[in-house]
Motif scaffolding. Structure first.
Motif, PDB file in Angstrom:
ATOM      1  N   LYS A 184      -3.406  17.374   4.631  1.00 25.84           N
ATOM      2  CA  LYS A 184      -2.185  17.036   3.907  1.00 25.84           C
ATOM      3  C   LYS A 184      -2.167  15.535   3.600  1.00 25.84           C
ATOM      4  N   LYS A 185      -1.895  15.189   2.352  1.00 28.15           N
ATOM      5  CA  LYS A 185      -1.853  13.783   1.958  1.00 28.15           C
ATOM      6  C   LYS A 185      -0.470  13.215   2.244  1.00 28.15           C
ATOM      7  N   GLN A 186      -0.459  11.932   2.576  1.00 28.63           N
ATOM      8  CA  GLN A 186       0.798  11.283   2.909  1.00 28.63           C
ATOM      9  C   GLN A 186       1.215  10.348   1.778  1.00 28.63           C
ATOM     10  N   TRP A 187       2.508  10.041   1.771  1.00 28.55           N
ATOM     11  CA  TRP A 187       3.037   9.155   0.747  1.00 28.55           C
ATOM     12  C   TRP A 187       2.443   7.760   0.866  1.00 28.55           C
ATOM     13  N   ARG A 188       2.139   7.356   2.094  1.00 26.94           N
ATOM     14  CA  ARG A 188       1.574   6.026   2.315  1.00 26.94           C
ATOM     15  C   ARG A 188       0.238   5.886   1.589  1.00 26.94           C
ATOM     16  N   ASP A 189      -0.579   6.897   1.649  1.00 21.57           N
ATOM     17  CA  ASP A 189      -1.876   6.873   0.970  1.00 21.57           C
ATOM     18  C   ASP A 189      -1.699   6.782  -0.544  1.00 21.57           C
ATOM     19  N   PHE A 190      -0.717   7.491  -1.055  1.00 24.61           N
ATOM     20  CA  PHE A 190      -0.449   7.468  -2.490  1.00 24.61           C
ATOM     21  C   PHE A 190      -0.052   6.059  -2.951  1.00 24.61           C
ATOM     22  N   LEU A 239      -0.654   3.197  -1.414  1.00 24.82           N
ATOM     23  CA  LEU A 239      -1.794   2.298  -1.260  1.00 24.82           C
ATOM     24  C   LEU A 239      -2.747   2.437  -2.442  1.00 24.82           C
ATOM     25  N   TYR A 240      -2.975   3.663  -2.886  1.00 27.02           N
ATOM     26  CA  TYR A 240      -3.826   3.903  -4.046  1.00 27.02           C
ATOM     27  C   TYR A 240      -3.219   3.274  -5.296  1.00 27.02           C
ATOM     28  N   ARG A 250      -3.642  -0.490  -5.220  1.00 24.96           N
ATOM     29  CA  ARG A 250      -5.008  -0.901  -5.557  1.00 24.96           C
ATOM     30  C   ARG A 250      -5.244  -0.825  -7.058  1.00 24.96           C
TER      31      ARG A 250
END
Length: 74
Positions: A3-9, A11-12, A15
């Motif tokens: 499951k992907k997290q909002w934090r990763d989104f 951060l992407y 970048r």
């Protein structure tokens, strides 16, 4: 599937925006340097191009982003 997290989104996204800003700053400078380099390769003193009475000097103080502003005292 993990499951992907909002934090990763976010951060992407950060970048991507950082890369776009770097491109917006560096790409015009890179194009100017390449233009000067190519024109110096094409420049020939024996066969000048254009009007030989016209003197043009590159304006090094103008850029898209001036990191060190030039103070002009007139």
């Amino acid at each position: 599937m993990p499951k992907k997290q909002w934090r990763d989104f976010f951060l992407y996204l950060g970048r991507v925006f950082l890369l776009l800003i770097i491109l917006a700053v560096l790409l015009p400078r890179l194009a100017a340097v390449c233009n000067i380099w190519i024109s110096s390769l094409l420049h020939d003193d024996h066969k000048p191009m254009g009007n030989p009475m016209r003197v043009e000097a590159p304006d090094w103080t103008k850029s898209v982003l001036q990191l060190f502003p030039v103070s002009r005292k007139e």
